[in-house]
Design an enzyme around this catalytic site. Structure first.
Site, PDB file in Angstrom:
ATOM      1  N   ARG A 187       0.837  -1.192   0.000  1.00 19.03           N
ATOM      2  CA  ARG A 187       0.000   0.000   0.000  1.00 19.03           C
ATOM      3  C   ARG A 187       0.882   1.256   0.000  1.00 19.03           C
ATOM      4  NH1 ARG A 187      -5.421   1.090   3.226  1.00 19.03           N
ATOM      5  NH2 ARG A 187      -5.636  -1.125   2.895  1.00 19.03           N
ATOM      6  N   THR A 234      -0.836   7.633  -1.041  1.00 19.39           N
ATOM      7  CA  THR A 234      -2.148   7.532  -1.718  1.00 19.39           C
ATOM      8  C   THR A 234      -3.015   6.429  -1.111  1.00 19.39           C
ATOM      9  OG1 THR A 234      -1.362   5.894  -3.300  1.00 19.39           O
ATOM     10  CG2 THR A 234      -1.058   8.218  -3.892  1.00 19.39           C
ATOM     11  N   ASP A 287       0.498 -12.533   9.898  1.00 13.90           N
ATOM     12  CA  ASP A 287       1.239 -12.691  11.157  1.00 13.90           C
ATOM     13  C   ASP A 287       0.868 -13.987  11.855  1.00 13.90           C
ATOM     14  OD1 ASP A 287       2.729 -10.418  10.937  1.00 13.90           O
ATOM     15  OD2 ASP A 287       1.449  -9.185  12.219  1.00 13.90           O
TER      16      ASP A 287
END
Ligand code: URA
Length: 209
Positions: free
Chosen positions: A104, A108, A203
């Site tokens: 990501r 933006t 995770d």
């Protein structure tokens, strides 16, 4: 619009409850995700086309059915998608496996593709894009767009847990893609986590924090 399939098979729902449980450790979490992925693959392949072949049994010749149609390609979204690949491969062992990696952009917040590797015969395959968590839908939409840009024409999306926002976004942007999930949860929290969800799937699968 693409169809949404929510798998309510008791085994899937039972195992999902333990996957959600925060006290489930990495080893058991991984095993349960693998098992649910296999059970979901069983459901997803329910409508695969069949063709008749002739088989000779020890007793006589007979007509019998085998799977025909397009070959399958699995495309896990890195990294959590990897946790569901082996379960699907147990039922579709000849499937080829591509990978798509997205991060990501901090400014933006848009998903940026940093890795993509697909089988060479992209146009001929029936793809299953795999991500355990369909949250905002940003990654799934970007992955589906990336595959289509390379020529993929038949794509399904397989997720463990989903939020209504993610489903809506995929259905809006990719109305040709059917979505297969084990659960549709309440929504997202301020950090983009699915509620109640299961936490960070990557995770929990890989034992990182
Ligand atoms: N990704 C995760 O791993 N968990 C969520 O709840 C949302 C996105």
């Amino acid at each position: 619009m693409g169809n949404l399939y929510v798998f309510d098979h008791p085994l899937i729902q039972h195992k999902l409850s333990y996957i959600r449980d925060k006290n489930t450790g990495t080893k058991e979490f991984r095993e349960l995700v693998d098992e649910v992925a296999m059970l979901m693959a069983y459901e997803i392949t329910r409508n695969m086309p069949l063709e008749e072949i002739e088989v000779e049994t020890p007793v006589t010749k007979c007509k019998s059915k085998v799977i025909s149609g397009k070959k399958v390609g699995l495309v896990p979204i890195l990294r959590a998608g990897i946790g569901m690949v082996d379960g699907v491969l147990k039922l579709i062992p000849a499937a080829k496996v591509g990978h798509v990696g997205l991060y990501r952009d901090p400014d933006t917040l848009q998903p940026i593709e940093y890795y993509l590797k697909l089988p060479s015969d992209v146009t001929e395959r029936e793809f299953i894009v795999i991500d355990p968590m369909l949250a905002t839908g940003g990654s799934a939409v970007a992955a589906l767009t990336a595959l289509k840009k390379r020529g993929a024409r038949h794509i399904k999306l397989m997720c463990l847990v989903s939020a209504p926002q993610g489903i809506e976004k995929v259905q809006e942007e990719h109305p040709d893609v059917d979505i297969y999930v084990a659960a549709v949860d309440e929504g997202l929290n301020d950090h983009g986590y699915i509620v109640p969800g299961l936490g960070d799937a990557g995770d929990r699968l890989f034992g990182t924090k």
